[in-house]
Design a protein around this motif. Structure first.
Motif, mmCIF file in Angstrom:
data_model
loop_
_atom_site.group_PDB
_atom_site.id
_atom_site.type_symbol
_atom_site.label_atom_id
_atom_site.label_comp_id
_atom_site.label_asym_id
_atom_site.label_seq_id
_atom_site.Cartn_x
_atom_site.Cartn_y
_atom_site.Cartn_z
ATOM 1 N N ARG A 137 33.117 -111.656 41.408
ATOM 2 C CA ARG A 137 33.446 -111.044 39.987
ATOM 3 C C ARG A 137 32.297 -110.495 39.347
ATOM 4 O O ARG A 137 32.741 -109.488 38.834
ATOM 5 N N GLY A 138 31.078 -110.753 39.545
ATOM 6 C CA GLY A 138 29.940 -110.010 38.999
ATOM 7 C C GLY A 138 29.903 -108.497 39.418
ATOM 8 O O GLY A 138 29.740 -107.459 38.614
ATOM 9 N N LEU A 139 30.100 -108.494 40.881
ATOM 10 C CA LEU A 139 30.292 -107.107 41.394
ATOM 11 C C LEU A 139 31.312 -106.283 40.901
ATOM 12 O O LEU A 139 30.913 -105.180 40.489
ATOM 13 N N VAL A 140 32.306 -106.769 40.807
ATOM 14 C CA VAL A 140 33.566 -106.158 40.401
ATOM 15 C C VAL A 140 33.384 -105.493 38.702
ATOM 16 O O VAL A 140 33.599 -104.566 38.370
ATOM 17 N N ILE A 141 32.963 -106.666 37.728
ATOM 18 C CA ILE A 141 32.571 -106.170 36.468
ATOM 19 C C ILE A 141 31.474 -104.936 36.647
ATOM 20 O O ILE A 141 32.054 -104.075 35.581
ATOM 21 N N GLY A 142 30.625 -105.387 37.421
ATOM 22 C CA GLY A 142 29.707 -104.141 37.165
ATOM 23 C C GLY A 142 30.301 -102.705 37.681
ATOM 24 O O GLY A 142 29.917 -101.742 37.040
ATOM 25 N N ILE A 143 31.186 -102.734 38.835
ATOM 26 C CA ILE A 143 31.960 -101.370 39.132
ATOM 27 C C ILE A 143 32.737 -100.905 38.114
ATOM 28 O O ILE A 143 32.656 -99.830 37.958
ATOM 29 N N LEU A 144 33.433 -101.801 37.492
ATOM 30 C CA LEU A 144 34.430 -101.470 36.538
ATOM 31 C C LEU A 144 33.707 -100.920 35.283
ATOM 32 O O LEU A 144 34.131 -99.798 34.627
ATOM 33 N N THR A 145 32.594 -101.463 34.841
ATOM 34 C CA THR A 145 31.896 -101.192 33.683
ATOM 35 C C THR A 145 31.193 -99.759 34.001
ATOM 36 O O THR A 145 31.209 -98.913 33.124
ATOM 37 N N ALA A 146 30.849 -99.536 35.283
ATOM 38 C CA ALA A 146 30.407 -98.216 35.443
ATOM 39 C C ALA A 146 31.357 -97.071 35.366
ATOM 40 O O ALA A 146 31.242 -95.911 35.266
ATOM 41 N N GLY A 147 32.805 -97.430 35.230
ATOM 42 C CA GLY A 147 33.810 -96.484 34.980
ATOM 43 C C GLY A 147 33.547 -95.832 33.914
ATOM 44 O O GLY A 147 33.870 -94.433 33.798
ATOM 45 N N SER A 148 33.100 -96.631 32.853
ATOM 46 C CA SER A 148 32.935 -96.014 31.576
ATOM 47 C C SER A 148 31.762 -94.924 31.473
ATOM 48 O O SER A 148 31.848 -93.777 31.037
ATOM 49 N N TRP A 346 21.549 -99.044 30.820
ATOM 50 C CA TRP A 346 22.411 -98.538 29.583
ATOM 51 C C TRP A 346 23.580 -99.773 29.433
ATOM 52 O O TRP A 346 23.660 -100.132 28.067
ATOM 53 N N VAL A 347 24.446 -100.187 30.412
ATOM 54 C CA VAL A 347 25.313 -101.303 30.018
ATOM 55 C C VAL A 347 25.173 -102.365 31.247
ATOM 56 O O VAL A 347 26.176 -103.083 31.569
ATOM 57 N N ALA A 348 23.962 -102.260 31.746
ATOM 58 C CA ALA A 348 23.570 -103.391 32.503
ATOM 59 C C ALA A 348 23.833 -104.793 32.131
ATOM 60 O O ALA A 348 23.933 -105.816 32.757
ATOM 61 N N THR A 349 23.893 -104.848 30.732
ATOM 62 C CA THR A 349 23.879 -106.181 30.125
ATOM 63 C C THR A 349 25.388 -106.750 30.200
ATOM 64 O O THR A 349 25.593 -107.875 29.922
ATOM 65 N N VAL A 350 26.279 -106.063 30.684
ATOM 66 C CA VAL A 350 27.600 -106.492 30.577
ATOM 67 C C VAL A 350 28.067 -107.599 31.499
ATOM 68 O O VAL A 350 28.533 -108.441 31.362
ATOM 69 N N PRO A 351 27.480 -107.237 33.014
ATOM 70 C CA PRO A 351 28.079 -108.446 33.727
ATOM 71 C C PRO A 351 27.249 -109.634 33.503
ATOM 72 O O PRO A 351 28.052 -110.639 33.811
ATOM 73 N N PRO A 352 26.026 -109.929 33.416
ATOM 74 C CA PRO A 352 25.524 -111.009 32.959
ATOM 75 C C PRO A 352 25.814 -111.845 31.652
ATOM 76 O O PRO A 352 26.355 -112.770 31.537
ATOM 77 N N THR A 353 26.642 -110.864 30.684
ATOM 78 C CA THR A 353 27.074 -111.470 29.474
ATOM 79 C C THR A 353 28.454 -111.997 29.855
ATOM 80 O O THR A 353 28.794 -113.149 29.295
ATOM 81 N N ALA A 354 29.155 -111.066 30.568
ATOM 82 C CA ALA A 354 30.586 -111.793 30.887
ATOM 83 C C ALA A 354 30.489 -112.655 31.771
ATOM 84 O O ALA A 354 31.392 -113.851 31.669
ATOM 85 N N ALA A 355 29.350 -113.122 32.525
ATOM 86 C CA ALA A 355 29.199 -114.335 33.487
ATOM 87 C C ALA A 355 28.910 -115.469 32.485
ATOM 88 O O ALA A 355 29.393 -116.629 33.046
ATOM 89 N N ILE A 356 28.101 -115.425 31.814
ATOM 90 C CA ILE A 356 27.665 -116.678 30.577
ATOM 91 C C ILE A 356 29.035 -116.718 29.791
ATOM 92 O O ILE A 356 29.327 -117.917 29.902
ATOM 93 N N CYS A 357 29.825 -116.103 29.426
ATOM 94 C CA CYS A 357 31.129 -116.266 28.852
ATOM 95 C C CYS A 357 31.974 -116.943 29.907
ATOM 96 O O CYS A 357 32.468 -118.001 29.358
ATOM 97 N N ARG A 358 32.078 -116.607 31.042
ATOM 98 C CA ARG A 358 32.980 -117.323 32.059
ATOM 99 C C ARG A 358 32.482 -118.829 32.332
ATOM 100 O O ARG A 358 33.174 -119.767 32.334
ATOM 101 N N GLU A 359 31.258 -118.848 32.438
ATOM 102 C CA GLU A 359 30.353 -120.100 32.841
ATOM 103 C C GLU A 359 30.665 -121.039 31.585
ATOM 104 O O GLU A 359 30.985 -122.075 31.919
ATOM 105 N N THR A 360 30.586 -120.586 30.453
ATOM 106 C CA THR A 360 30.434 -121.422 29.359
ATOM 107 C C THR A 360 32.059 -121.786 28.749
ATOM 108 O O THR A 360 32.358 -122.854 28.338
ATOM 109 N N PHE A 361 32.707 -120.764 28.834
ATOM 110 C CA PHE A 361 34.320 -120.787 28.310
ATOM 111 C C PHE A 361 35.402 -121.257 29.214
ATOM 112 O O PHE A 361 36.594 -121.048 28.833
#
Length: 434
Positions: A137-148, A346-361
């Motif tokens: 999941r983390g890798l996929v979010i990273g790849i998709l975020t890189a799409g932007s 630049w948006v390297a923060t997105v995968p760990p932030t999404a991971a914490i959201c997933r882990e917590t909620f």
């Protein structure tokens, strides 16, 4: 349902590829304001503050639309919402060529494109990853975020060239064409869930016979999207981790889309650098953003995301602190170093932030990430408007860079102190702290 190893290529990867292209197509406008700001000022005489206000409206809607878009994707399907978002972006950009008064740029740049890009926000990446993937999941979010970032890389140099000759209107039409070109691919190949094609999410194991089945992650209840988004916000707001992520991501937005994305080119222009040269530097940021975000996704699958966030924010703050010393008419080696480091972060923060959201909620994670992303864009909007006002008041951006550097240090401290815990999707009983 068929297990993941029954196909040479799991359909999840096809969906991810189309989602990547959709994010590329939606990202054209993200590169535009910094490049088009000077030509619009020269033609219409509008102030930096006026144009920054248009960008701020865009960023506010970009953010506030995101959590509702996540809920809409759960209610009506990813494909319909994504296609509509791309059409809105295309319409807003195409109609920009007709503007001749400042309120009209607020309508096109602000309202239409803001709603469209908000529905194609980074929460889209989290929704795709949570719905279609169990593994990586983390890798996929990273790849998709890189799409932007890839969208910025693809469009920015062309926008800069077109803005100078033949003009900014042709650049706006290019952005519209990029968004609309992806719509047919989305309608044909972007499936809503693994169940639509009779497979399990990538990496999911088939249930044992007799084991109760559960709805796949990301397939939320079929309730009103606005109600669901607000219910999730109510539950999340009881958890301290949510507010820590909100604060950190607001600073993230302020120091990327709001400040660098909007004002780097005008600031470089103030120092005598050609707009095409400054746009080229931002394109290089986009190149290294792709590398950094994918690497961040890989790291997020393996390391504590809180520590990753703290490191990312602190490095960004150091870069902003020295930026006023690096800006000049010429591109020096020190500026190249800044561009590379800032791009990786630049948006390297997105995968760990999404991971914490997933882990917590849990299953609410995608919608929660939408609200966290809303804070990202509110921070970006405030920075875009504030930096424009600082430029008009002082004639330079120096105080904006220094203020942003200080905020990054605050974000690093907040991120490092986020507690590791999980909560239920169910709201806590009244009077019971979460």
């Amino acid at each position: 349902m068929r297990a993941t190893n029954n196909r040479p290529l799991h359909p999840a990867w096809i969906v991810a590829a189309v989602a990547f292209l959709a994010l590329v197509g939606a990202a054209g406008f993200r590169a535009a304001p910094g490049v088009l700001m000077v030509p619009l000022q020269q033609e219409f005489g509008w102030s930096t503050t006026v144009l920054s206000a248009a960008v701020s409206i865009n960023l506010v809607l970009f953010g506030l639309t995101a959590p509702f878009a996540a809920a809409l994707m759960e209610r009506f399907g990813i494909r319909k919402v994504t296609a509509l978002a791309l059409v809105l972006i295309g319409m807003g950009s195409a109609l920009t060529v007709l503007v001749n008064q400042s309120w009209q740029i607020l309508l096109t740049w602000g309202l239409l494109i803001g709603l469209g890009t908000g529905s194609m926000a980074l929460v889209f990446a989290a929704t795709i990853a949570n719905t279609w993937f169990v593994k990586s999941r983390g890798l996929v979010i990273g790849i998709l975020t890189a799409g932007s970032a890839a969208g910025q890389l693809v469009f920015l140099p062309f926008i800069a060239v077109l803005a100078q000759d033949p003009g900014w209107r042709q650049a706006s039409l290019l952005i519209a064409a990029g968004a609309l070109a992806v719509v047919p691919l989305v309608l044909k190949f972007l499936k809503n869930s693994p169940a639509d094609v009779g497979v399990l999410p990538y990496g999911a194991e088939p249930a044992e016979p007799g084991t109760p089945t559960h709805a796949p992650d990301g397939a939320g209840p079929r309730t009103n999207a606005a109600v669901r988004a607000l219910q999730v916000l109510r539950r999340a707001s009881r958890v301290r981790t949510f507010w820590a992520l909100v604060a950190g991501f607001a600073i993230c937005g302020a120091t990327t889309n709001g400040l660098i994305g909007t004002h780097f080119i005008p600031s470089a222009h103030d120092h005598g650098m050609a707009e095409t040269t400054a746009a080229g530097l931002l394109a290089v940021v986009g190149i290294f953003d792709i590398v950094g975000t994918i690497a961040s996704g890989w790291l997020t699958d393996r390391f504590n995301p809180r520590i990753l966030l703290a490191v990312y924010y602190q490095f960004r703050g150091i870069g902003l602190l020295v930026l006023p010393l690096l800006l000049s008419a010429e591109v020096r080696p020190s500026m190249i170093v800044f561009v590379v480091i800032y791009g990786l972060d630049w948006v390297a923060t997105v995968p760990p932030t999404a991971a914490i959201c997933r882990e917590t909620f849990g299953a609410d994670g995608s919608v929660v990430f939408g609200w966290v992303f809303a804070a990202h864009q509110l921070g970006a909007a405030a920075a875009a408007l504030g930096a424009g006002a600082i430029r008009d008041a002082t004639g330079q951006y120096t105080y904006a860079w220094f203020g942003a550097a200080a905020m990054c240090t605050i974000a690093a401290v907040i991120s490092a102190t986020i507690r590791k815990h999980a909560v239920s999707r169910e709201p806590a009983p009244a009077g019971v702290p979460s």
